[in-house]
Design a protein around this motif. Structure first.
Motif, PDB file in Angstrom:
ATOM      1  N   MET A   1       0.832  -1.187   0.000  1.00 28.29           N
ATOM      2  CA  MET A   1       0.000   0.000   0.000  1.00 28.29           C
ATOM      3  C   MET A   1       0.878   1.253   0.000  1.00 28.29           C
ATOM      4  SD  MET A   1      -2.685   1.288   2.939  1.00 28.29           S
ATOM      5  CE  MET A   1      -3.518  -0.298   3.011  1.00 28.29           C
ATOM      6  N   LYS A   2       0.459   2.273  -0.736  1.00 24.74           N
ATOM      7  CA  LYS A   2       1.090   3.585  -0.650  1.00 24.74           C
ATOM      8  C   LYS A   2       0.325   4.363   0.409  1.00 24.74           C
ATOM      9  CE  LYS A   2       3.091   3.802  -5.252  1.00 24.74           C
ATOM     10  NZ  LYS A   2       3.264   4.602  -6.487  1.00 24.74           N
ATOM     11  N   LEU A   3       0.978   4.545   1.550  1.00 17.84           N
ATOM     12  CA  LEU A   3       0.314   5.075   2.737  1.00 17.84           C
ATOM     13  C   LEU A   3       0.819   6.467   3.069  1.00 17.84           C
ATOM     14  CD1 LEU A   3      -1.585   4.234   5.177  1.00 17.84           C
ATOM     15  CD2 LEU A   3       0.535   3.651   6.377  1.00 17.84           C
ATOM     16  N   GLY A   4      -0.109   7.363   3.368  1.00 16.06           N
ATOM     17  CA  GLY A   4       0.249   8.676   3.849  1.00 16.06           C
ATOM     18  C   GLY A   4       0.217   8.693   5.371  1.00 16.06           C
ATOM     19  N   LEU A   5       1.229   9.304   5.981  1.00 10.60           N
ATOM     20  CA  LEU A   5       1.283   9.467   7.438  1.00 10.60           C
ATOM     21  C   LEU A   5       1.254  10.959   7.747  1.00 10.60           C
ATOM     22  CD1 LEU A   5       1.719   8.728  10.395  1.00 10.60           C
ATOM     23  CD2 LEU A   5       4.163   8.392   9.883  1.00 10.60           C
ATOM     24  N   ILE A   6       0.140  11.428   8.294  1.00  6.92           N
ATOM     25  CA  ILE A   6      -0.006  12.830   8.667  1.00  6.92           C
ATOM     26  C   ILE A   6       0.355  12.922  10.139  1.00  6.92           C
ATOM     27  CG2 ILE A   6      -1.576  14.799   8.774  1.00  6.92           C
ATOM     28  CD1 ILE A   6      -3.222  13.425   6.549  1.00  6.92           C
ATOM     29  N   ALA A   7       1.536  13.504  10.421  1.00  5.43           N
ATOM     30  CA  ALA A   7       2.158  13.386  11.737  1.00  5.43           C
ATOM     31  C   ALA A   7       1.987  14.644  12.575  1.00  5.43           C
ATOM     32  CB  ALA A   7       3.643  13.071  11.583  1.00  5.43           C
ATOM     33  N   GLY A   8       1.561  14.425  13.834  1.00  2.00           N
ATOM     34  CA  GLY A   8       1.556  15.474  14.838  1.00  2.00           C
ATOM     35  C   GLY A   8       2.719  15.270  15.782  1.00  2.00           C
ATOM     36  N   ASN A   9       2.544  15.634  17.052  1.00  2.11           N
ATOM     37  CA  ASN A   9       3.659  15.520  17.990  1.00  2.11           C
ATOM     38  C   ASN A   9       3.667  14.164  18.707  1.00  2.11           C
ATOM     39  OD1 ASN A   9       1.979  15.631  20.347  1.00  2.11           O
ATOM     40  ND2 ASN A   9       1.915  17.853  20.197  1.00  2.11           N
ATOM     41  N   THR A  72      -3.347   6.494  -1.557  1.00  2.00           N
ATOM     42  CA  THR A  72      -4.798   6.281  -1.556  1.00  2.00           C
ATOM     43  C   THR A  72      -5.366   6.121  -0.158  1.00  2.00           C
ATOM     44  OG1 THR A  72      -4.435   3.902  -1.851  1.00  2.00           O
ATOM     45  CG2 THR A  72      -4.799   5.222  -3.844  1.00  2.00           C
ATOM     46  N   HIS A  73      -4.493   5.859   0.817  1.00  2.00           N
ATOM     47  CA  HIS A  73      -4.911   5.696   2.208  1.00  2.00           C
ATOM     48  C   HIS A  73      -3.937   6.464   3.104  1.00  2.00           C
ATOM     49  CE1 HIS A  73      -6.776   2.263   0.179  1.00  2.00           C
ATOM     50  NE2 HIS A  73      -7.665   2.266   1.146  1.00  2.00           N
ATOM     51  N   VAL A 115     -11.520  17.717   7.759  1.00  2.80           N
ATOM     52  CA  VAL A 115     -10.286  17.397   7.030  1.00  2.80           C
ATOM     53  C   VAL A 115     -10.386  16.008   6.402  1.00  2.80           C
ATOM     54  CG1 VAL A 115      -7.811  16.928   7.267  1.00  2.80           C
ATOM     55  CG2 VAL A 115      -8.829  18.913   8.415  1.00  2.80           C
ATOM     56  N   ALA A 116     -10.931  15.060   7.159  1.00  3.38           N
ATOM     57  CA  ALA A 116     -11.102  13.701   6.640  1.00  3.38           C
ATOM     58  C   ALA A 116     -11.994  13.689   5.411  1.00  3.38           C
ATOM     59  CB  ALA A 116     -11.684  12.794   7.728  1.00  3.38           C
ATOM     60  N   ARG A 117     -13.033  14.510   5.418  1.00  2.00           N
ATOM     61  CA  ARG A 117     -13.939  14.568   4.267  1.00  2.00           C
ATOM     62  C   ARG A 117     -13.256  15.182   3.044  1.00  2.00           C
ATOM     63  NH1 ARG A 117     -17.539  15.708   8.489  1.00  2.00           N
ATOM     64  NH2 ARG A 117     -17.342  17.964   8.202  1.00  2.00           N
ATOM     65  N   VAL A 118     -12.435  16.189   3.263  1.00  7.42           N
ATOM     66  CA  VAL A 118     -11.698  16.799   2.152  1.00  7.42           C
ATOM     67  C   VAL A 118     -10.725  15.783   1.551  1.00  7.42           C
ATOM     68  CG1 VAL A 118     -10.026  18.580   1.513  1.00  7.42           C
ATOM     69  CG2 VAL A 118     -11.935  19.157   3.026  1.00  7.42           C
ATOM     70  N   LEU A 119     -10.036  15.049   2.403  1.00  5.78           N
ATOM     71  CA  LEU A 119      -9.135  14.008   1.909  1.00  5.78           C
ATOM     72  C   LEU A 119      -9.906  12.972   1.090  1.00  5.78           C
ATOM     73  CD1 LEU A 119      -6.919  13.393   5.083  1.00  5.78           C
ATOM     74  CD2 LEU A 119      -6.192  14.487   2.957  1.00  5.78           C
ATOM     75  N   HIS A 120     -11.054  12.564   1.607  1.00  5.82           N
ATOM     76  CA  HIS A 120     -11.886  11.580   0.908  1.00  5.82           C
ATOM     77  C   HIS A 120     -12.314  12.095  -0.462  1.00  5.82           C
ATOM     78  CE1 HIS A 120     -15.627   9.353  -0.057  1.00  5.82           C
ATOM     79  NE2 HIS A 120     -14.993   8.332   0.520  1.00  5.82           N
ATOM     80  N   ASP A 121     -12.638  13.377  -0.525  1.00  4.01           N
ATOM     81  CA  ASP A 121     -13.055  13.970  -1.799  1.00  4.01           C
ATOM     82  C   ASP A 121     -11.929  13.937  -2.838  1.00  4.01           C
ATOM     83  OD1 ASP A 121     -15.546  14.500  -0.750  1.00  4.01           O
ATOM     84  OD2 ASP A 121     -15.129  16.611  -0.319  1.00  4.01           O
ATOM     85  N   HIS A 122     -10.693  13.826  -2.354  1.00  2.00           N
ATOM     86  CA  HIS A 122      -9.537  13.748  -3.263  1.00  2.00           C
ATOM     87  C   HIS A 122      -9.025  12.318  -3.399  1.00  2.00           C
ATOM     88  CE1 HIS A 122      -9.542  18.116  -2.605  1.00  2.00           C
ATOM     89  NE2 HIS A 122      -8.829  18.193  -3.701  1.00  2.00           N
ATOM     90  N   GLY A 123      -9.846  11.345  -3.026  1.00  2.00           N
ATOM     91  CA  GLY A 123      -9.499   9.947  -3.225  1.00  2.00           C
ATOM     92  C   GLY A 123      -8.555   9.366  -2.197  1.00  2.00           C
ATOM     93  N   ILE A 124      -8.469  10.014  -1.033  1.00  2.00           N
ATOM     94  CA  ILE A 124      -7.576   9.531   0.023  1.00  2.00           C
ATOM     95  C   ILE A 124      -8.415   9.116   1.220  1.00  2.00           C
ATOM     96  CG2 ILE A 124      -5.660  10.100   1.568  1.00  2.00           C
ATOM     97  CD1 ILE A 124      -4.902  12.294  -0.527  1.00  2.00           C
ATOM     98  N   GLN A 125      -8.401   7.828   1.519  1.00  2.00           N
ATOM     99  CA  GLN A 125      -9.212   7.285   2.597  1.00  2.00           C
ATOM    100  C   GLN A 125      -8.446   7.312   3.909  1.00  2.00           C
ATOM    101  OE1 GLN A 125     -12.419   6.183   2.038  1.00  2.00           O
ATOM    102  NE2 GLN A 125     -12.696   5.867   4.218  1.00  2.00           N
TER     103      GLN A 125
END
Length: 283
Positions: A1-9, A72-73, A115-125
């Motif tokens: 899977m090509k996975l995105g990691l949106i990192a906080g602290n 995609t995720h 934010v989750a909905r915006v990501l979903h609208d761009h094909g990112i679950q």
């Protein structure tokens, strides 16, 4: 899977990165300049992962980077203090500004859900943030050498309905109780600050209750404790901690319980589907 990691602290993003790479996923990291620990750059290099540093307000750039990487995720991991957004200093781009203008409430569920909905609208679950870290979820029952005593159990039983109520209202997920009175309630400041304030106000003997929301979205804002939580309790003289089993991440594993045992702190994992009472109390 090509996975995105949106990192906080915190250490949460590091653990997710290591788990994802161990499972063979290709990871693209979006790191928040205002929040993410700088050591994540070294962790990215060590695991052969791409990392992109950007401001919290650059939602459009975040999406562009993830799309270009074929992601995609994605997983959100790590806290982002809401006070940073409300105190100013964050410059929203057009994508984030458009999101903000449509919000009816800027609480956690409202903001991150949008934010989750915006990501979903761009094909990112957006995935369950604990999916890669299931072994770190708190187990039910007594988790330390010492079980809560009778008085601590009474404070837990007293505090559970109120902790659940504030969590359900998306105010916070932690309260501190002593002698069946609520001493401190979490809002935007975070768990460790609540514990510190409770110790200042009520002195030693505070009990801490950290809960999941009644309808907890496991994609974001999952309850987390670590060594810093226990350290805050030790400084405040807090004697017992209740967390929700199966819904709370214990990031530092055995070290958390070892530190609690050393300080004589009792920790229990509450089973929320089996009533509201305290688990494993002793008389």
């Amino acid at each position: 899977m090509k996975l995105g990691l949106i990192a906080g602290n915190g250490r949460f993003p590091f653990l997710v990165l290591d788990a994802a790479r161990a499972q063979g996923h290709e990871v693209t990291i979006i790191a928040a300049r205002e929040e993410t620990f700088p050591e994540l750059t070294d962790a990215a290099a060590r695991t052969g992962s791409a990392i992109h540093w950007m401001s919290l307000g650059q939602l459009g750039k975040c999406i562009q980077v993830l799309e270009k990487a074929g992601v995609t995720h994605a997983v959100m991991a790590g806290q982002v203090k809401h006070t940073r957004i409300f105190a100013g200093g964050i410059v929203p781009d057009l994508t984030f500004l458009s999101l903000l203008t449509k919000l009816t409430a800027r609480n956690t569920d409202g903001l991150i859900g949008a934010v989750a909905r915006v990501l979903h609208d761009h094909g990112i679950q957006l995935l369950d943030s604990t999916a890669l870290l299931t072994p770190l979820l708190a187990k039910p029952g007594v988790l330390t050498d010492r079980a809560p005593n009778e008085e601590e159990g009474k404070d837990f039983a007293f505090g559970y309905p109120m902790a659940d109520a504030i969590a359900g209202l998306d105010i916070g997920q932690t309260i501190a109780v002593k002698h069946q009175a609520v001493v401190a309630v979490e809002a935007m400041e975070g768990t460790d600050e609540v514990i510190g304030r409770a110790g200042y106000l009520a002195g030693p003997g505070v009990r801490v209750i950290k809960v999941a929301k009644p309808k907890q979205d496991m994609r974001f804002d999952v309850p987390v404790i670590g060594l810093a939580t226990i350290q805050a309790m030790r400084v405040a003289g807090a004697s017992a901690l209740s967390i929700d089993a199966g819904k709370t991440l214990v990031l530092d594993g055995d070290a958390v319980f070892a530190s609690a045992n050393e300080a004589g702190i009792a920790i229990v994992g509450r089973t929320t589907d089996a009533g509201q009472g305290p688990a494993g109390t002793e008389s």
